[in-house]
Scaffold this motif. Structure first.
Motif, mmCIF file in Angstrom:
data_model
loop_
_atom_site.group_PDB
_atom_site.id
_atom_site.type_symbol
_atom_site.label_atom_id
_atom_site.label_comp_id
_atom_site.label_asym_id
_atom_site.label_seq_id
_atom_site.Cartn_x
_atom_site.Cartn_y
_atom_site.Cartn_z
ATOM 1 N N LEU A 8 0.827 -1.214 0.000
ATOM 2 C CA LEU A 8 0.000 0.000 0.000
ATOM 3 C C LEU A 8 0.861 1.264 0.000
ATOM 4 N N PHE A 9 1.970 1.255 0.754
ATOM 5 C CA PHE A 9 2.886 2.396 0.704
ATOM 6 C C PHE A 9 3.444 2.562 -0.709
ATOM 7 N N GLU A 10 3.781 1.434 -1.333
ATOM 8 C CA GLU A 10 4.319 1.493 -2.700
ATOM 9 C C GLU A 10 3.273 2.033 -3.671
ATOM 10 N N ALA A 11 2.037 1.594 -3.534
ATOM 11 C CA ALA A 11 0.968 2.118 -4.388
ATOM 12 C C ALA A 11 0.852 3.630 -4.228
ATOM 13 N N GLY A 12 1.071 4.111 -3.010
ATOM 14 C CA GLY A 12 1.031 5.553 -2.762
ATOM 15 C C GLY A 12 2.096 6.330 -3.519
ATOM 16 N N MET A 13 3.162 5.664 -3.910
ATOM 17 C CA MET A 13 4.210 6.327 -4.702
ATOM 18 C C MET A 13 3.663 6.845 -6.031
ATOM 19 N N LYS A 15 1.210 8.564 -6.564
ATOM 20 C CA LYS A 15 0.767 9.953 -6.427
ATOM 21 C C LYS A 15 1.905 10.923 -6.741
ATOM 22 N N ARG A 16 3.151 10.449 -6.626
ATOM 23 C CA ARG A 16 4.318 11.309 -6.788
ATOM 24 C C ARG A 16 5.002 11.155 -8.147
ATOM 25 N N SER A 31 -0.596 12.802 -12.258
ATOM 26 C CA SER A 31 0.240 11.746 -11.704
ATOM 27 C C SER A 31 -0.288 10.398 -12.194
ATOM 28 N N ALA A 33 -1.193 8.043 -10.280
ATOM 29 C CA ALA A 33 -2.339 7.736 -9.413
ATOM 30 C C ALA A 33 -3.601 8.445 -9.902
ATOM 31 N N GLU A 34 -3.474 9.693 -10.307
ATOM 32 C CA GLU A 34 -4.640 10.409 -10.835
ATOM 33 C C GLU A 34 -5.167 9.714 -12.085
ATOM 34 N N ALA A 70 5.435 2.269 -10.089
ATOM 35 C CA ALA A 70 6.007 2.699 -8.812
ATOM 36 C C ALA A 70 7.489 2.341 -8.766
#
Length: 183
Positions: A8-13, A15-16, A31, A33-34, A70
């Motif tokens: 989940l932390f990796e998926a959050g990458m 966004k960046r 991004s 993620a967007e 990611a």
């Protein structure tokens, strides 16, 4: 549980990590993620237009299809002529130790193969997100976006995707709020 938390932390990458193709348009940005959010939203609509698809699989495919970025970053079409990302290795490494790792790998493989009804709609959702962005750029005065539209429209593989693209192009980017909301 730790492996899921790391996933989940990796998926959050995502966004960046910026999507790289917009550099060639001279406008627009998002991004990874967007982008994943938008195509998953489009896939939801497509799953309601085509009731024969497995909506859960379609949505999961769209949500996860770019997760390897990611680790690899987002390579655009020009960069892919000179560089290659080892997406398979990235997926294998991401999936290792996850209780749903094999399912994740299978969903991305199905998306990339583009042979099933769900994967074809997922690919169309990917392109329809770009159609929406191009329409917005055209409507807001960015020169050159119209040149890309024909190329993107040619990538659509389903009748459902083409019908939705036609509906998108028949509207202005701000019709949703100008025609009713502002009254």
């Amino acid at each position: 549980m730790e492996k899921i938390a790391d996933f989940l932390f990796e998926a959050g990458m995502l966004k960046r990590i910026p999507r790289s193709g917009y550099h060639f348009l001279g406008g627009g940005k998002e991004s990874v993620a967007e982008h994943s959010f938008m195509i998953t939203t489009i896939a939801f609509a497509l799953s309601r237009m085509d009731r024969e698809v497995d909506a859960g699989k379609l949505l999961a495919m769209c949500l996860l299809h770019d997760l390897p970025e990611a680790r690899t970053g987002d390579l655009n079409y020009v960069q892919k002529k000179y560089c290659s990302a080892d997406e398979g290795r990235a997926i294998d490494d991401q999936a290792r130790g996850l209780p749903f790792g094999e399912e994740y790998k299978a969903l991305v493989a199905e998306f990339n193969a583009c042979e099933t009804r769900e994967s074809k709609l997922a690919k169309d959702a990917d392109q329809l997100a770009f159609v929406l962005d191009l329409r917005t750029l055209i409507d807001t005065g960015h020169n050159g976006a119209d040149k890309w539209l024909a190329v993107v429209m040619e990538r659509l593989v389903t009748d459902t995707g083409r019908q939705l693209a036609d509906a998108i192009l028949a509207r202005a980017w701000d019709d949703w709020w100008l025609n009713g909301y502002s009254e």
